[in-house]
Design a protein around this motif. Structure first.
Motif, PDB file in Angstrom:
ATOM      1  N   UNK A 179      13.305  -0.330   3.758  1.00 51.43           N
ATOM      2  CA  UNK A 179      11.615   0.695   3.510  1.00 51.43           C
ATOM      3  C   UNK A 179      12.011   1.576   2.568  1.00 51.43           C
ATOM      4  N   UNK A 180      13.270   1.756   3.103  1.00 51.88           N
ATOM      5  CA  UNK A 180      13.760   3.065   2.533  1.00 51.88           C
ATOM      6  C   UNK A 180      15.123   2.509   1.830  1.00 51.88           C
ATOM      7  N   UNK A 181      15.980   4.145   0.796  1.00 53.72           N
ATOM      8  CA  UNK A 181      17.324   3.900   0.682  1.00 53.72           C
ATOM      9  C   UNK A 181      17.790   5.736   0.249  1.00 53.72           C
ATOM     10  N   UNK A 182      18.249   5.637  -0.906  1.00 58.47           N
ATOM     11  CA  UNK A 182      18.674   6.712  -1.330  1.00 58.47           C
ATOM     12  C   UNK A 182      17.826   7.744  -1.681  1.00 58.47           C
ATOM     13  N   UNK A 183      17.920   8.848  -1.352  1.00 60.70           N
ATOM     14  CA  UNK A 183      16.712   9.537  -2.790  1.00 60.70           C
ATOM     15  C   UNK A 183      17.239  10.034  -3.524  1.00 60.70           C
ATOM     16  N   UNK A 184      18.147  10.020  -4.308  1.00 62.71           N
ATOM     17  CA  UNK A 184      18.630  10.718  -5.295  1.00 62.71           C
ATOM     18  C   UNK A 184      18.037  10.191  -6.716  1.00 62.71           C
ATOM     19  N   UNK A 185      16.991   9.948  -6.909  1.00 62.79           N
ATOM     20  CA  UNK A 185      16.636  10.024  -7.848  1.00 62.79           C
ATOM     21  C   UNK A 185      15.244  10.798  -7.585  1.00 62.79           C
ATOM     22  N   UNK A 186      14.949  11.480  -6.978  1.00 61.26           N
ATOM     23  CA  UNK A 186      13.997  12.142  -6.277  1.00 61.26           C
ATOM     24  C   UNK A 186      14.335  13.384  -6.036  1.00 61.26           C
ATOM     25  N   UNK A 187      15.341  13.494  -5.881  1.00 62.95           N
ATOM     26  CA  UNK A 187      15.599  14.735  -5.262  1.00 62.95           C
ATOM     27  C   UNK A 187      16.164  16.071  -6.029  1.00 62.95           C
TER      28      UNK A 187
ATOM     29  N   UNK B 254       5.569 -10.637  -2.630  1.00 61.02           N
ATOM     30  CA  UNK B 254       4.699  -9.229  -2.024  1.00 61.02           C
ATOM     31  C   UNK B 254       5.324  -8.433  -1.056  1.00 61.02           C
ATOM     32  N   UNK B 255       5.364  -7.377  -1.347  1.00 49.80           N
ATOM     33  CA  UNK B 255       6.682  -6.893  -0.209  1.00 49.80           C
ATOM     34  C   UNK B 255       5.988  -4.866  -0.255  1.00 49.80           C
ATOM     35  N   UNK B 256       5.899  -5.454   1.238  1.00 46.37           N
ATOM     36  CA  UNK B 256       5.114  -3.678   2.005  1.00 46.37           C
ATOM     37  C   UNK B 256       6.164  -3.670   2.782  1.00 46.37           C
ATOM     38  N   UNK B 257       6.743  -2.106   1.551  1.00 44.15           N
ATOM     39  CA  UNK B 257       7.769  -1.433   2.463  1.00 44.15           C
ATOM     40  C   UNK B 257       7.841  -0.980   3.795  1.00 44.15           C
ATOM     41  N   UNK B 258       6.706  -0.315   3.995  1.00 40.74           N
ATOM     42  CA  UNK B 258       6.197   0.232   5.360  1.00 40.74           C
ATOM     43  C   UNK B 258       5.507  -0.410   5.897  1.00 40.74           C
TER      44      UNK B 258
ATOM     45  N   UNK C 174       0.862  -1.202  -0.155  1.00 44.69           N
ATOM     46  CA  UNK C 174      -0.139   0.242   0.262  1.00 44.69           C
ATOM     47  C   UNK C 174       1.131   1.079   0.310  1.00 44.69           C
ATOM     48  N   UNK C 175       2.035   1.525  -0.496  1.00 43.96           N
ATOM     49  CA  UNK C 175       3.110   1.946  -0.088  1.00 43.96           C
ATOM     50  C   UNK C 175       2.714   3.180  -1.288  1.00 43.96           C
ATOM     51  N   UNK C 176       2.160   2.887  -2.419  1.00 44.24           N
ATOM     52  CA  UNK C 176       1.577   3.679  -3.158  1.00 44.24           C
ATOM     53  C   UNK C 176      -0.367   3.368  -3.630  1.00 44.24           C
ATOM     54  N   UNK C 177      -0.448   3.161  -2.521  1.00 42.60           N
ATOM     55  CA  UNK C 177      -1.811   2.830  -2.290  1.00 42.60           C
ATOM     56  C   UNK C 177      -2.918   3.470  -3.153  1.00 42.60           C
ATOM     57  N   UNK C 178      -2.887   5.877  -2.994  1.00 40.05           N
ATOM     58  CA  UNK C 178      -3.228   6.800  -3.458  1.00 40.05           C
ATOM     59  C   UNK C 178      -2.297   7.459  -3.771  1.00 40.05           C
ATOM     60  N   UNK C 179      -1.460   7.525  -3.657  1.00 39.07           N
ATOM     61  CA  UNK C 179      -0.576   8.258  -4.530  1.00 39.07           C
ATOM     62  C   UNK C 179       0.915   7.623  -5.556  1.00 39.07           C
TER      63      UNK C 179
END
Length: 593
Positions: free
Chosen positions: A207-215, A134-138, A73-78
């Motif tokens: 859960x997450x990692x480097x944000x360099x693709x979206x920063x 199936x992966x739920x990162x958060x 659901x990490x992308x459930x509504x976005x």
């Protein structure tokens, strides 16, 4: 460059639309897309989204193999966000979506989290798309573990970041096949909680990692010596350390106001925040209970800011930032005693600051990018014995109380989880079951609200319909009387006495008596509080932040630290009940003049 990529995508899409049933054409287009992916196009968001849609839609026709993941659901509504952008580089992804937002995309699976069963929903996946996991990162945030996990024909994986929600995280983790806690410090604790499950040690718990693709990347002059991008917080998971760090930073700024520029940031836009970071030489950070890093660690490093991290103590010595980055080379470590001295020493060496910032960013983007972490996760999943994985699963009968416990122990602000809990309690209610009665007592405040009341009104069971006409307290009294005397435990009495007191009918004698018994009873006693055997509520009103914070401080955080020690877990539950008794006594007893 991006305009050229978009033009090529349009050309490929036009051919795809005309020849979508021609396997040879689709495979030729697949080859073209993978050729583009070997160059700068890989970092174009439009390209990543189109390639993913193409590859999931035509999964049965493709020749080139890539990992396939069903995302929670990490992308459930976005869609997408920073989690999925990095993931699209590594794998073909179908993500769960609010039904009305699917909009014809093959890589979005319509799923109503309130009622749908995931084991049934996967029948609607694109032809040929068979997930590897199936992966739920958060999974422990606002996300919700779906029904049907125990019947999936592939493993389920949960990233657990909010470890400070100890009781909730335990039940949540037990619903999944594989768990990745936020850092290696929590791995042995979760292994002791669930010896039959697979617990992985992955950076950021995947859960997450480097944000360099979206920063945003800005080439700006570094005119800010120190940036502080957080504020004070009373939340238990920060343990007061944010307040300490803020005071240290303010003291430094005041003492060296004529020499160094210190900026405190809050309430700015994402773009302005990114630009401020790009202008900064050093960035202060302090983590909470679920450390030793957080989003801010990555934000600072991704903007090539030297990370200055204040050491904290939450009773978990293994929680060390030095296990992930080299102090003095990739980040700057300090403590309360040497904060000013350390910061001053580095500010006097601008070349060293630049060197540390460059090395920290390089390490983060090389080893801890979302793509790199997902490759580690994929490799670990590939080594699992799925027969052993399924053998460790609970059957549906065992899964149900675990799922209900996961929902009931959610934070008070996660309203949807409590609504789902209320619905599922009513749907499976058996008035001969003490556990079911206790669950209904927990759910009753939600069921008395307008949105949920029809669940009672339309029930086929007389008892449930009768509850509609009763006040909340009378309903709880009625249900409590249904508990057989031989099965009643201390938490049952505590629940009833606390509800009476919080509803305006405190009985000081009952509260004092209960308080004495709770303190004096040995933890091995059958009546001792134990949520595993006799669930109970945590709150007695819709909104009670003081109790929420007390629960984290007295129960959830220490609960996580004791791992699988059931005696200690029970004593912590007792301590939280004692806090409630004392609180209600303090408010009920007349104040002295």
């Amino acid at each position: 460059m991006y305009a050229m990529v978009d033009q090529v995508i349009q050309q490929i899409h036009a051919i795809e639309s005309q020849y979508q049933h021609d396997v040879s054409v689709i495979q030729a287009l697949e080859g073209k897309l993978e050729t583009l992916a070997s160059g700068p196009s890989l970092y174009n968001l439009n390209f990543l989204l189109y390639r993913n849609h193409f590859r999931t839609k035509h999964a049965a026709k493709l020749k080139i193999k890539r990992p396939r993941i069903l995302l929670g659901l990490i992308n459930y509504d976005v869609y997408p966000n920073f989690q999925s952008i990095g993931l699209l580089i590594y794998a073909d992804v179908v993500s769960l979506s609010v039904p009305h937002l699917v909009q014809g995309r093959a890589d979005r699976l319509a799923f109503d989290i309130s009622i749908d069963d995931l084991a049934e929903a996967i029948q609607r996946l694109p032809a040929g798309f068979t997930p590897e996991y199936y992966f739920d990162p958060q999974a422990c945030g606002a996300s919700i573990a779906p029904k049907g996990l125990e019947r999936l024909p592939f493993p389920s994986v949960a990233g657990v970041c909010h470890t400070f929600r100890g009781l909730h995280c335990e039940y949540l983790a037990k619903l999944f096949d594989v768990v990745a806690p936020v850092s290696s410090a929590f791995v042995p604790l979760y292994q002791s909680l669930m010896a039959d499950k697979t617990v992985l040690s992955l950076p950021f718990g995947a859960n997450w990692g480097s944000f360099h693709y979206s920063t945003g990347q800005y080439n700006l002059s570094k005119d800010i010596d120190l940036i502080v991008s957080f504020g004070e917080s009373p939340r238990a998971e920060y343990g007061g350390w944010r307040d300490v760090a803020m005071q240290l930073a303010h003291d430094f700024a005041k003492q060296y106001a004529n020499q160094y520029k210190v900026v405190f940031v809050s309430g700015v836009s994402h773009q302005e925040y990114s630009q401020l970071l790009a202008r900064s030489k050093i960035g202060l950070n302090v983590v909470g209970f679920n450390g030793p890093y957080n989003y801010r660690s990555c934000e600072l490093m991704n903007h090539q800011v030297a990370l200055l991290q204040l050491d904290v103590d939450f009773g978990l010595p293994q929680m060390q930032m030095a296990d992930y980055f080299v102090p003095g080379q990739e980040y700057i470590a300090c403590d309360v005693g040497n904060f000013s001295e350390t910061l001053l020493r580095y500010l006097q060496q601008p070349a060293l600051i630049t060197k540390i910032a460059t090395a920290g960013r390089a390490r983060l983007e090389r080893e801890y990018s979302y793509e790199a972490i997902q490759r580690q996760l994929g490799a670990a999943i590939g080594q699992l014995d799925f027969t052993a994985v399924t053998a460790a699963r609970q059957d549906a009968a065992s899964q149900r109380p675990c799922r209900l416990a996961m929902l009931a122990t959610s934070p008070q602000g996660h309203t949807l989880k409590h609504q789902i809990f209320a619905r599922e309690v009513v749907e499976g209610f058996d008035e001969t079951s003490p556990r079911a009665i206790r669950q209904l007592i927990i759910a009753l405040p939600m069921l008395k609200q307008d949105l949920q009341r029809p669940l009672l009104e339309q029930s086929q069971q007389t008892l449930l319909r009768r509850l509609v006409c009763l006040s909340l307290l009378d309903g709880i009294e009625t249900l409590s009387m249904l508990l057989p005397q031989h099965s009643r435990v201390l938490s049952d009495e505590w629940t009833l006495i606390c509800w009476r007191a919080n509803s305006g009918y405190p009985n000081i004698d009952d509260l004092q008596s209960l308080l004495f018994i709770l303190i004096q009873s040995p933890p091995e006693a059958e009546q001792f509080p134990d949520y595993h055997n006799a669930p109970y509520p945590f709150l007695f009103s819709d909104s009670d932040m003081e109790a929420e914070e007390a629960r984290k401080r007295l129960l959830d955080m220490p609960y996580c630290l004791v791992g699988g020690d059931r005696v200690q877990q029970k004593m912590l539950q007792r301590d939280y009940m004692v806090w409630w008794c004392q609180r209600l006594l303090d408010s009920a007893e007349p104040k002295s003049a």
